[in-house]
Design a protein around this motif. Structure first.
Motif, PDB file in Angstrom:
ATOM      1  N   GLU A   1       3.889 -51.728-102.889  1.00  0.00           N
ATOM      2  CA  GLU A   1       3.760 -51.976-103.881  1.00  0.00           C
ATOM      3  C   GLU A   1       4.626 -51.077-104.687  1.00  0.00           C
ATOM      4  OE1 GLU A   1       1.980 -53.072-105.714  1.00  0.00           O
ATOM      5  OE2 GLU A   1       0.945 -54.504-104.498  1.00  0.00           O
ATOM      6  N   LYS A   2       5.301 -49.863-103.716  1.00  0.00           N
ATOM      7  CA  LYS A   2       6.606 -48.916-104.797  1.00  0.00           C
ATOM      8  C   LYS A   2       7.285 -49.577-104.484  1.00  0.00           C
ATOM      9  CE  LYS A   2       8.243 -46.693-100.087  1.00  0.00           C
ATOM     10  NZ  LYS A   2       7.999 -46.240 -98.921  1.00  0.00           N
ATOM     11  N   TRP A   3       8.033 -50.495-104.512  1.00  0.00           N
ATOM     12  CA  TRP A   3       8.985 -51.839-104.666  1.00  0.00           C
ATOM     13  C   TRP A   3       9.352 -51.962-106.097  1.00  0.00           C
ATOM     14  CZ3 TRP A   3      12.720 -52.543-100.619  1.00  0.00           C
ATOM     15  CH2 TRP A   3      12.831 -52.044 -99.537  1.00  0.00           C
ATOM     16  N   SER A   4       8.968 -51.092-107.097  1.00  0.00           N
ATOM     17  CA  SER A   4       9.154 -51.125-108.774  1.00  0.00           C
ATOM     18  C   SER A   4       8.056 -52.108-108.860  1.00  0.00           C
ATOM     19  CB  SER A   4      10.700 -51.544-108.926  1.00  0.00           C
ATOM     20  OG  SER A   4      11.254 -50.976-108.582  1.00  0.00           O
ATOM     21  N   TYR A   5       6.599 -52.180-108.142  1.00  0.00           N
ATOM     22  CA  TYR A   5       5.452 -53.100-108.428  1.00  0.00           C
ATOM     23  C   TYR A   5       4.254 -52.241-108.634  1.00  0.00           C
ATOM     24  CZ  TYR A   5       7.397 -57.174-105.633  1.00  0.00           C
ATOM     25  OH  TYR A   5       7.944 -58.206-105.221  1.00  0.00           O
ATOM     26  N   LEU A   6       4.433 -50.964-108.979  1.00  0.00           N
ATOM     27  CA  LEU A   6       3.130 -50.139-108.900  1.00  0.00           C
ATOM     28  C   LEU A   6       4.392 -49.142-110.369  1.00  0.00           C
ATOM     29  CD1 LEU A   6       0.422 -48.821-109.506  1.00  0.00           C
ATOM     30  CD2 LEU A   6       0.937 -47.701-107.038  1.00  0.00           C
ATOM     31  N   PRO A   7       4.258 -48.924-110.946  1.00  0.00           N
ATOM     32  CA  PRO A   7       4.371 -47.868-112.403  1.00  0.00           C
ATOM     33  C   PRO A   7       4.000 -47.217-112.093  1.00  0.00           C
ATOM     34  CG  PRO A   7       3.280 -50.063-113.461  1.00  0.00           C
ATOM     35  CD  PRO A   7       2.954 -50.064-112.810  1.00  0.00           C
ATOM     36  N   GLU A   8       5.041 -45.640-112.064  1.00  0.00           N
ATOM     37  CA  GLU A   8       4.504 -44.439-111.498  1.00  0.00           C
ATOM     38  C   GLU A   8       3.858 -43.762-110.597  1.00  0.00           C
ATOM     39  OE1 GLU A   8       4.969 -41.934-114.061  1.00  0.00           O
ATOM     40  OE2 GLU A   8       5.765 -43.785-115.476  1.00  0.00           O
ATOM     41  N   ALA A   9       4.390 -44.899-109.552  1.00  0.00           N
ATOM     42  CA  ALA A   9       4.368 -44.188-107.831  1.00  0.00           C
ATOM     43  C   ALA A   9       3.968 -43.649-107.684  1.00  0.00           C
ATOM     44  CB  ALA A   9       4.594 -45.664-107.294  1.00  0.00           C
ATOM     45  N   HIS A  10       5.597 -42.402-108.362  1.00  0.00           N
ATOM     46  CA  HIS A  10       5.117 -40.882-107.397  1.00  0.00           C
ATOM     47  C   HIS A  10       5.095 -39.713-108.322  1.00  0.00           C
ATOM     48  CE1 HIS A  10       8.305 -41.570-110.951  1.00  0.00           C
ATOM     49  NE2 HIS A  10       8.834 -40.352-109.818  1.00  0.00           N
ATOM     50  N   ASN A  11       4.020 -40.368-109.068  1.00  0.00           N
ATOM     51  CA  ASN A  11       3.740 -38.870-110.679  1.00  0.00           C
ATOM     52  C   ASN A  11       1.974 -39.718-110.206  1.00  0.00           C
ATOM     53  OD1 ASN A  11       3.154 -37.654-112.412  1.00  0.00           O
ATOM     54  ND2 ASN A  11       5.133 -38.263-113.647  1.00  0.00           N
ATOM     55  N   ASP A  12       1.688 -40.723-111.608  1.00  0.00           N
ATOM     56  CA  ASP A  12       0.421 -40.440-112.222  1.00  0.00           C
ATOM     57  C   ASP A  12      -0.423 -41.321-110.518  1.00  0.00           C
ATOM     58  OD1 ASP A  12       0.666 -38.991-113.340  1.00  0.00           O
ATOM     59  OD2 ASP A  12       1.119 -40.909-115.627  1.00  0.00           O
ATOM     60  N   PHE A  13      -0.007 -42.024-110.548  1.00  0.00           N
ATOM     61  CA  PHE A  13      -0.084 -43.406-109.515  1.00  0.00           C
ATOM     62  C   PHE A  13      -0.173 -43.409-108.050  1.00  0.00           C
ATOM     63  CE2 PHE A  13      -2.610 -45.603-113.079  1.00  0.00           C
ATOM     64  CZ  PHE A  13      -3.203 -46.706-112.395  1.00  0.00           C
ATOM     65  N   ILE A  14       0.253 -41.908-107.837  1.00  0.00           N
ATOM     66  CA  ILE A  14       0.134 -41.758-106.229  1.00  0.00           C
ATOM     67  C   ILE A  14      -0.583 -41.220-105.401  1.00  0.00           C
ATOM     68  CG2 ILE A  14      -0.022 -39.177-106.579  1.00  0.00           C
ATOM     69  CD1 ILE A  14       2.743 -38.791-104.725  1.00  0.00           C
ATOM     70  N   PHE A  15      -1.628 -41.586-105.899  1.00  0.00           N
ATOM     71  CA  PHE A  15      -3.154 -41.465-104.672  1.00  0.00           C
ATOM     72  C   PHE A  15      -2.969 -42.813-103.871  1.00  0.00           C
ATOM     73  CE2 PHE A  15      -7.612 -42.224-104.147  1.00  0.00           C
ATOM     74  CZ  PHE A  15      -7.585 -40.936-103.088  1.00  0.00           C
ATOM     75  N   ALA A  16      -2.256 -43.631-105.215  1.00  0.00           N
ATOM     76  CA  ALA A  16      -2.735 -45.115-104.607  1.00  0.00           C
ATOM     77  C   ALA A  16      -1.651 -45.146-103.368  1.00  0.00           C
ATOM     78  CB  ALA A  16      -3.088 -46.115-105.941  1.00  0.00           C
ATOM     79  N   VAL A  17      -0.576 -44.640-103.390  1.00  0.00           N
ATOM     80  CA  VAL A  17       0.352 -44.646-102.363  1.00  0.00           C
ATOM     81  C   VAL A  17      -0.222 -44.440-100.823  1.00  0.00           C
ATOM     82  CG1 VAL A  17       2.664 -44.536-101.686  1.00  0.00           C
ATOM     83  CG2 VAL A  17       2.783 -44.946-104.393  1.00  0.00           C
ATOM     84  N   ILE A  18      -0.702 -43.340-101.337  1.00  0.00           N
ATOM     85  CA  ILE A  18      -1.540 -42.753 -99.906  1.00  0.00           C
ATOM     86  C   ILE A  18      -2.022 -43.615 -99.775  1.00  0.00           C
ATOM     87  CG2 ILE A  18      -3.116 -40.614 -99.163  1.00  0.00           C
ATOM     88  CD1 ILE A  18      -1.292 -38.836-101.737  1.00  0.00           C
ATOM     89  N   GLY A  19      -2.897 -44.327 -99.931  1.00  0.00           N
ATOM     90  CA  GLY A  19      -3.903 -44.868 -99.761  1.00  0.00           C
ATOM     91  C   GLY A  19      -3.595 -46.254 -98.900  1.00  0.00           C
ATOM     92  N   GLU A  20      -2.165 -46.697 -99.233  1.00  0.00           N
ATOM     93  CA  GLU A  20      -1.904 -48.013 -98.963  1.00  0.00           C
ATOM     94  C   GLU A  20      -0.693 -46.980 -97.344  1.00  0.00           C
ATOM     95  OE1 GLU A  20       1.382 -50.912 -99.751  1.00  0.00           O
ATOM     96  OE2 GLU A  20       1.331 -49.675-101.131  1.00  0.00           O
ATOM     97  N   GLU A  21      -0.076 -46.978 -97.286  1.00  0.00           N
ATOM     98  CA  GLU A  21       0.517 -45.668 -96.485  1.00  0.00           C
ATOM     99  C   GLU A  21      -0.379 -45.326 -94.956  1.00  0.00           C
ATOM    100  OE1 GLU A  21       5.375 -45.348 -98.376  1.00  0.00           O
ATOM    101  OE2 GLU A  21       4.448 -44.163 -97.120  1.00  0.00           O
ATOM    102  N   LEU A  22      -1.257 -44.557 -95.830  1.00  0.00           N
ATOM    103  CA  LEU A  22      -2.122 -43.879 -94.577  1.00  0.00           C
ATOM    104  C   LEU A  22      -3.279 -43.604 -95.151  1.00  0.00           C
ATOM    105  CD1 LEU A  22      -0.662 -40.078 -95.775  1.00  0.00           C
ATOM    106  CD2 LEU A  22       0.316 -41.546 -94.299  1.00  0.00           C
ATOM    107  N   GLY A  23      -4.046 -45.169 -95.645  1.00  0.00           N
ATOM    108  CA  GLY A  23      -4.821 -45.772 -95.611  1.00  0.00           C
ATOM    109  C   GLY A  23      -6.281 -44.678 -96.424  1.00  0.00           C
ATOM    110  N   LEU A  24      -7.619 -44.984 -95.853  1.00  0.00           N
ATOM    111  CA  LEU A  24      -8.834 -44.584 -95.801  1.00  0.00           C
ATOM    112  C   LEU A  24      -8.966 -42.916 -95.750  1.00  0.00           C
ATOM    113  CD1 LEU A  24     -11.916 -44.612 -97.159  1.00  0.00           C
ATOM    114  CD2 LEU A  24     -12.194 -45.635 -95.550  1.00  0.00           C
TER     115      LEU A  24
END
Length: 448
Positions: free
Chosen positions: A303-326
């Motif tokens: 999702e961080k490949w320009s699909y998810l806006p603000e991946a390193h800011n407001d939605f960084i928790f989503a990237v944590i969930g994708e890469e490190l899981g639950l």
């Protein structure tokens, strides 16, 4: 057997100990209940002694702060490297920027941990005036618009968000004012003056920059401070109702374009515009769902490949969930819970009303903002634009959050008995290092 008047033998008796007492039961009868074991003393429960230690709050705050800062640096690099390369920049650009602000915030945190409580009381009023002055710069040409938010000040050399300074200054100031008037807070006039007008002014200046998310966090600071101070519950309910009306009517329903209202409706109804209203929330859920239990691996987010806006800011928790899981998301969530537990211990154990009220305000800021951010990512709340403290990319937010945590650590150090315990442990460490140094030093051979 003993002889009775009628010649029959009566059963003899024996004594069975039970939890430190004795009771008489007939001999030969089976007891239906095992004797209770005595309750273990605190010495037999070392974990309880550690939990009740005077330095528990201190170590909880230090550990949670360090881990969250490290996780933030790692995840900012992981979530921003791809977009940095796509923009023709170095993949380390956002990471180095975040690391720079972390290094700037580290001495601020360390100094804040050593400032005595009395000095914070003296700094409260000057800090409030400075914060109000900085916040008024949003009405000048120095104000910068970022995604519809004019709460940024561009000084050419650097850009900062004055509302972050206002959060800490307001928490300190409310602690001073409400702490001094704590015995008179049963009367509404002492609650209202001067705390309420100043708090309303701070919220109004933040809303003037169209920063609704930060305004909600400031309101949480005010609510936490008033609640712990012991203000009348009816006044708190009245204030909450008035704030909800102003925010809902003025800044949501009557907003030009109705963007906030559409985003709120998109959160709680079926998605009709997958490329517009609910795009960001939908891709945040995609990231969390893809991660599963253990994640796809650090750096392997899709999702961080320009699909998810603000991946390193407001939605960084989503990237944590994708890469490190639950497990990764629960780790981050648990660290913020630890911060909340440590602050609640300070509120309960510290004798100074100023410390109690200020700690409550800062706790509602950091923990409340974290839960708002996580609620947005998992789809419980509409997209507001609130970063995850210590984890999301951002300079002024990171520095001021570290400063606020430094204040909390200073308060934890001033708990009754904490300073003495920390000093004793420090001497133990020094003695241990000295022993290790002497053991590692080669012995001199004596001449025969």
């Amino acid at each position: 057997m003993t002889q009775t008047a009628n010649g029959r033998g009566a059963p003899s008796t024996r004594t069975v100990p039970r939890a430190g007492t004795s009771r008489t039961v007939p001999r030969g009868r089976a007891t239906t209940r095992e004797p209770r074991r005595p309750r273990p003393e605190p010495a037999e429960r070392p974990w309880l002694g550690q939990w009740n230690s005077t330095v528990t709050s201190y170590y909880l705050l230090v550990g949670a702060t360090a881990l969250l800062a490290i996780i933030g640096l790692v995840m900012v690099f992981s979530s921003s490297a791809v977009t940095q390369i796509a923009a023709g920049k170095s993949p380390f650009g956002a990471f180095l920027e975040q690391a720079k602000f972390a290094l700037m915030g580290l001495p601020v945190l360390l100094v804040a941990t050593r400032v005595p409580v009395d000095w914070y009381k003296r700094l409260a009023w000057p800090a409030l005036f400075v914060a109000l002055g900085l916040q008024m710069l949003v009405f000048t040409p120095l104000a910068k618009n970022v995604n519809g938010n004019t709460g940024w000040i561009d000084l050419k050399l650097f850009t900062f968000q004055p509302a972050e300074v206002a959060k800490l200054a307001l928490a300190l100031w409310l602690g001073v004012v409400l702490g001094r008037k704590q015995r008179m807070l049963g009367q509404w006039r002492h609650v209202l003056i001067p705390a309420v007008p100043v708090a309303v002014a701070v919220v109004g200046l933040v809303l003037a920059g169209h920063d609704l998310g930060t305004a909600l966090v400031v309101m949480a600071i005010i609510a936490g401070a008033f609640f712990v101070s012991g203000a009348d519950g009816r006044l708190l309910a009245l204030g909450a109702g008035g704030a909800a009306f102003v925010v809902g009517y003025v800044f949501i329903l009557n907003q030009s374009g109705g963007d906030r209202l559409s985003r709120i409706m998109a959160t709680y109804r079926e998605c009709t515009d997958t490329l517009g209203e609910c795009y960001q929330s939908m891709h945040g859920l995609y990231a969390l769902g893809t991660g599963g239990l253990t994640g796809v691996g650090l750096g392997a987010s899709r999702e961080k490949w320009s699909y998810l806006p603000e991946a390193h800011n407001d939605f960084i928790f989503a990237v944590i969930g994708e890469e490190l899981g639950l497990l990764g998301t629960l780790l981050v969530l648990g660290l913020f819970v630890i911060v909340g537990v440590a602050t609640s211990r300070i509120v309960r154990r510290h004798p100074d009303p100023f410390v109690k009220i200020t700690t409550a305000g800062i706790a509602c800021w950091i923990v409340g903002q974290a839960f708002i951010n996580i609620g947005v990512v998992i789809g419980l709340l509409p997209v507001i634009g609130v970063p995850l403290p210590l984890v999301s990319a951002g300079g002024s937010a990171l520095i001021m959050t570290m400063a606020a945590l430094g204040v909390l650590i200073s308060f934890a150090r001033s708990e009754p008995g904490a300073a003495e315990a920390l000093a004793a442990r420090g001497s133990v460490v020094r003695r241990s290092l000295a022993v290790v140094g002497r053991a590692a030093r080669p012995r001199r051979r004596t001449a025969r």
